[in-house]
Design an enzyme around this catalytic site. Structure first.
Site, short mmCIF file in Angstrom:
data_model
loop_
_atom_site.label_atom_id
_atom_site.label_comp_id
_atom_site.label_asym_id
_atom_site.label_seq_id
_atom_site.Cartn_x
_atom_site.Cartn_y
_atom_site.Cartn_z
N TRP A 5 -40.33 -2.19 13.26
CA TRP A 5 -41.26 -2.13 14.40
C TRP A 5 -42.29 -3.25 14.33
O TRP A 5 -43.50 -3.02 14.38
CB TRP A 5 -41.94 -0.78 14.44
CG TRP A 5 -41.05 0.41 14.69
CD1 TRP A 5 -39.71 0.50 14.44
CD2 TRP A 5 -41.43 1.67 15.23
NE1 TRP A 5 -39.23 1.74 14.77
CE2 TRP A 5 -40.26 2.49 15.27
CE3 TRP A 5 -42.63 2.22 15.66
CZ2 TRP A 5 -40.27 3.80 15.74
CZ3 TRP A 5 -42.64 3.53 16.12
CH2 TRP A 5 -41.48 4.31 16.17
N TYR B 41 -26.23 -4.59 15.75
CA TYR B 41 -27.35 -5.28 15.11
C TYR B 41 -27.58 -4.75 13.70
O TYR B 41 -27.68 -5.51 12.73
CB TYR B 41 -28.61 -5.11 15.95
CG TYR B 41 -29.87 -5.55 15.23
CD1 TYR B 41 -30.13 -6.89 15.01
CD2 TYR B 41 -30.81 -4.61 14.77
CE1 TYR B 41 -31.28 -7.30 14.34
CE2 TYR B 41 -31.95 -5.01 14.11
CZ TYR B 41 -32.18 -6.35 13.89
OH TYR B 41 -33.32 -6.74 13.22
N GLN C 57 -41.86 -14.21 14.77
CA GLN C 57 -43.19 -13.65 14.48
C GLN C 57 -43.57 -13.84 13.01
O GLN C 57 -44.72 -14.17 12.70
CB GLN C 57 -43.20 -12.16 14.82
CG GLN C 57 -43.03 -11.84 16.29
CD GLN C 57 -43.24 -10.38 16.56
OE1 GLN C 57 -44.38 -9.89 16.62
NE2 GLN C 57 -42.15 -9.64 16.73
N TYR D 149 -30.66 -12.94 14.55
CA TYR D 149 -30.30 -12.54 15.91
C TYR D 149 -30.91 -11.15 16.08
O TYR D 149 -30.51 -10.20 15.41
CB TYR D 149 -28.78 -12.49 16.04
CG TYR D 149 -28.25 -12.08 17.40
CD1 TYR D 149 -27.63 -13.00 18.23
CD2 TYR D 149 -28.35 -10.76 17.84
CE1 TYR D 149 -27.12 -12.63 19.46
CE2 TYR D 149 -27.86 -10.38 19.08
CZ TYR D 149 -27.25 -11.32 19.89
OH TYR D 149 -26.76 -10.94 21.11
N THR D 150 -31.89 -11.02 16.98
CA THR D 150 -32.64 -9.77 17.08
C THR D 150 -32.51 -9.07 18.43
O THR D 150 -33.21 -8.09 18.68
CB THR D 150 -34.14 -10.03 16.81
OG1 THR D 150 -34.62 -11.01 17.75
CG2 THR D 150 -34.34 -10.54 15.39
#
Length: 300
Positions: free
Chosen positions: A151, A126, A11, A62-63
């Protein structure tokens, strides 16, 4: 100023590419797999050097928060070792690195917004991998900005705003967690902030270090969802009722912080930039997604 951003499909990378098109004297180049694969450190230095950056933006990560609980080695390989290699590549070229991190480095027990000096205590693989990445970046390149955000949503990729609009098209009611609080943050705003800070960093006018960068104002997930859907209804899009539920009613593998609000005061003071109110930024993204030419993006 040439910004080379890692994470071509993310994004922030997509938002930076868009923002760069309208910024005079700025070129944004995104690089990703297979040329640059953070899980394969040998690819990193060569790929970044070939792009000839003035500044490197380390956005690839890595999400998959829950999946990371089952893949800790991969999460750390990408988010810690890989991030460090990106910063090292920038250092070898004599250029700064801007690295994106997360609110998940905190355990969520503080009653107020977190500031940069607060103790970290990640509760998930994470979060721990991203904290290790912060440390690796700082050690590898003294000219660094580490930006913790939270967020994240945008017109691109997969995110909470798109999910709510998609679910509202098929359901009358959506159950959303109401006991987790944070700062909804538009990747479009993150891109603007990065371009603003990058110019100062290139000129040597910026102070390297750790900063929080998130949307202005706070919300819980259900409040965020209501604003998304109320905005959608105003502009003729799908709408559904939002029903508050507790975290315990929606169990996940990874534990999320109950409070991950971030204070932007330091970034605003140093760089003279503050994010818009999250409601304003959310409305802008919802309107874009509801546009007749971009409705197909909801299923992307």
């Amino acid at each position: 100023m040439r910004l080379v951003v890692t994470g071509r499909d993310g994004q922030v990378a997509a938002s930076l590419l868009e923002a760069g098109q309208g910024a005079a004297g700025v070129e944004v180049i995104a690089i990703g797999r297979p040329q640059l694969d953070l899980a394969k450190p040998d690819t990193v230095i060569e790929a970044i050097a070939a792009a000839k950056p003035d500044i490197v933006v380390s956005a690839a990560a890595y999400t998959a928060v829950d999946q990371a609980e089952d893949e800790p080695d991969l999460a750390f390989a990408v988010n810690a070792v890989g991030a460090g290699k990106v910063a090292q590549a920038a250092s070898r070229l004599g250029v700064p690195v801007i690295h994106l991190s997360t609110d998940y480095v905190f355990d969520g027990t503080k009653d107020a917004a977190y500031v940069e000096t607060d103790a970290t205590a990640p509760t998930s693989v994470y979060g721990a991998s991203k904290l290790a990445g912060e440390q690796a970046v700082a050690a590898a390149n003294p000219r660094h900005l580490i930006l913790r955000t939270a967020w994240v949503y945008s017109p691109f990729g997969k995110n909470f705003v798109k999910t709510m609009l998609r679910l509202a098209a098929d359901r009358d009611e959506i159950a959303v967690v109401a006991d987790q609080w944070g700062n909804p943050t538009s990747a479009l705003d993150i891109a603007d902030a990065i371009l603003h800070a990058a110019a100062q960093l290139q000129e040597g006018a910026a102070t390297s270090g750790l900063y929080h960068l998130a949307g202005t104002g706070e919300a819980n997930w259900s409040g965020f969802a209501r604003h998304i859907l109320d905005t959608s209804r105003v502009f003729g899009g799908p709408w559904a009722r939002v029903r508050d539920i507790a975290t315990m009613d929606y169990p996940t593998k990874a534990r999320r912080p109950a409070n991950s609000r971030l204070s932007n005061a330091k970034f605003a003071s140093i760089f003279g930039w503050n994010a818009p109110d999250w409601r304003q930024s959310t409305e802008a993204v919802v309107r874009r997604l509801l546009d007749s030419e971009t409705k197909q993006a909801l299923t992307a």
